[in-house]
Design an enzyme around this catalytic site. Structure first.
Site, PDB file in Angstrom:
ATOM      1  CG  ASP A  79      -2.037   0.974   1.149  1.00  0.00           C
ATOM      2  OD1 ASP A  79      -2.299   1.484   0.032  1.00  0.00           O
ATOM      3  OD2 ASP A  79      -2.672   1.242   2.177  1.00  0.00           O
ATOM      4  CG  ASN A 133      -7.807  -2.152  -5.384  1.00  0.00           C
ATOM      5  OD1 ASN A 133      -6.856  -2.923  -5.276  1.00  0.00           O
ATOM      6  ND2 ASN A 133      -8.070  -1.242  -4.451  1.00  0.00           N
TER       7      ASN A 133
HETATM    8  C1  FPP Z   1      -1.571   0.212  -3.492  1.00  0.00           C
HETATM    9  O1  FPP Z   1      -1.333   1.594  -3.430  1.00  0.00           O
HETATM   10  C2  FPP Z   1      -1.371  -0.294  -4.813  1.00  0.00           C
HETATM   11  C3  FPP Z   1      -2.317  -0.840  -5.631  1.00  0.00           C
HETATM   12  C4  FPP Z   1      -3.710  -1.079  -5.224  1.00  0.00           C
HETATM   13  C5  FPP Z   1      -2.006  -1.119  -7.050  1.00  0.00           C
HETATM   14  C6  FPP Z   1      -1.207  -2.237  -7.574  1.00  0.00           C
HETATM   15  C7  FPP Z   1       0.144  -2.565  -7.125  1.00  0.00           C
HETATM   16  C8  FPP Z   1       1.231  -2.509  -7.937  1.00  0.00           C
HETATM   17  C9  FPP Z   1       1.122  -1.992  -9.324  1.00  0.00           C
HETATM   18  C10 FPP Z   1       2.567  -2.956  -7.434  1.00  0.00           C
HETATM   19  C11 FPP Z   1       2.822  -4.445  -7.492  1.00  0.00           C
HETATM   20  C12 FPP Z   1       2.824  -5.213  -8.731  1.00  0.00           C
HETATM   21  C13 FPP Z   1       3.030  -6.574  -8.920  1.00  0.00           C
HETATM   22  C14 FPP Z   1       3.266  -7.112 -10.275  1.00  0.00           C
HETATM   23  C15 FPP Z   1       3.027  -7.569  -7.863  1.00  0.00           C
HETATM   24  P1  FPP Z   1      -2.525   2.647  -3.380  1.00  0.00           P
HETATM   25  O2  FPP Z   1      -2.852   3.055  -4.781  1.00  0.00           O
HETATM   26  O3  FPP Z   1      -3.679   2.096  -2.611  1.00  0.00           O
HETATM   27  O4  FPP Z   1      -1.819   3.828  -2.620  1.00  0.00           O
HETATM   28  P2  FPP Z   1      -2.475   4.931  -1.665  1.00  0.00           P
HETATM   29  O5  FPP Z   1      -3.043   4.202  -0.474  1.00  0.00           O
HETATM   30  O6  FPP Z   1      -1.296   5.771  -1.296  1.00  0.00           O
HETATM   31  O7  FPP Z   1      -3.505   5.669  -2.466  1.00  0.00           O
END
Ligand code: FPP
Length: 238
Positions: free
Chosen positions: A19, A67
């Protein structure tokens, strides 16, 4: 060469809620997708470190069933990044004997990503040095409901249903439960991640945002894990 701190107990399965990509980008005045791009680089490095540490199972939570409520642009961008980077992931997995698994529903994902995932699972299915499970389009409650549906469809008699059997109907069948769940980004909750499997996991929260998560942070989590006493509901030894 990455050296592992000398620890009494090491987890066999570490599961990570990655996260903080969005906040990392915002702090730098960048679009959220820049955070996700950096986040995938971090994921790659983290896989390499756990591989060198010989921790046999790693699970990364990349996209939850919740998501889908994000703006379409961000969702499309995340899937595009995943699709592009899976290619490199497959290469690394093949060179190092790593099995890639997918936790979650393929349905609903863009067709090209579904194809790439199928290819990754098929090509790496006989690798056994480490397993890396990528949870995307994954939700813990959804997983449990799907398992119940499969049991009913399979006409399993009620007296045969027990925890061991039920586990075999989850996406994680054949993978041990996580010993350690790490969540980056400062929030202190499981967010529907491996809720069945994490019943007795040790949980480690860190305020570090996922793109900044590095070897130093992994070592800290492993040191803290090794100092915990796991009791599984029992009493500590006299
Ligand atoms: C969390 O940060 C990230 C996600 C929900 C998105 C996906 C994750 C990746 C692209 C990295 C890993 C990839 C692989 C291939 C394993 P957030 O967007 O919730 O951040 P925030 O809480 O700061 O808004």
């Amino acid at each position: 060469m990455t050296t592992l701190p000398n620890l009494k107990h090491l987890p066999q399965h570490v599961a990570i809620i990655m996260d903080g990509n969005g906040r990392w980008a915002k702090q730098r005045g960048l679009p959220r997708l820049a955070g996700h791009k950096k986040g995938v680089n971090t994921a790659q490095k983290v896989v390499e470190i756990f591989f060198e540490y010989k921790i046999p199972h790693l699970t990364l939570y990349a996209f939850s069933t919740e998501n889908w409520n994000r703006p379409k642009r961000e969702i499309d961008g995340i899937f595009k990044i995943l699709e592009e980077r899976l290619e490199e992931g497959i290469k690394f997995a093949q060179e190092n004997g790593i099995r890639i698994r997918h936790l979650g529903k393929p349905d609903g994902l863009p067709l090209r990503l579904q194809e790439k995932v199928k290819q990754a699972l098929e090509l790496t299915k006989n690798n056994s040095r480490m397993s890396v499970s990528l949870a995307f389009n994954y939700g813990g409650r959804d997983e449990i409901v799907e398992a119940a549906r499969s049991l009913i469809l399979g006409c399993i008699s009620p007296q045969d249903v027990n925890e061991k059997l039920f586990s075999q109907y989850l996406y994680t069948a054949d993978t041990p439960d996580p010993d350690l769940v790490i969540r980056t980004g400062g929030e202190m909750r499981l967010s529907n991640f491996l809720i069945w499997q994490s019943a007795y996991a040790e949980i480690y929260f860190t305020p570090v945002l996922w793109p900044d998560f590095a070897k130093k942070e992994i070592d800290k989590a492993l040191i803290i894990y090794s100092q915990r006493q796991r009791r599984f509901g029992s009493l500590p030894p006299e």
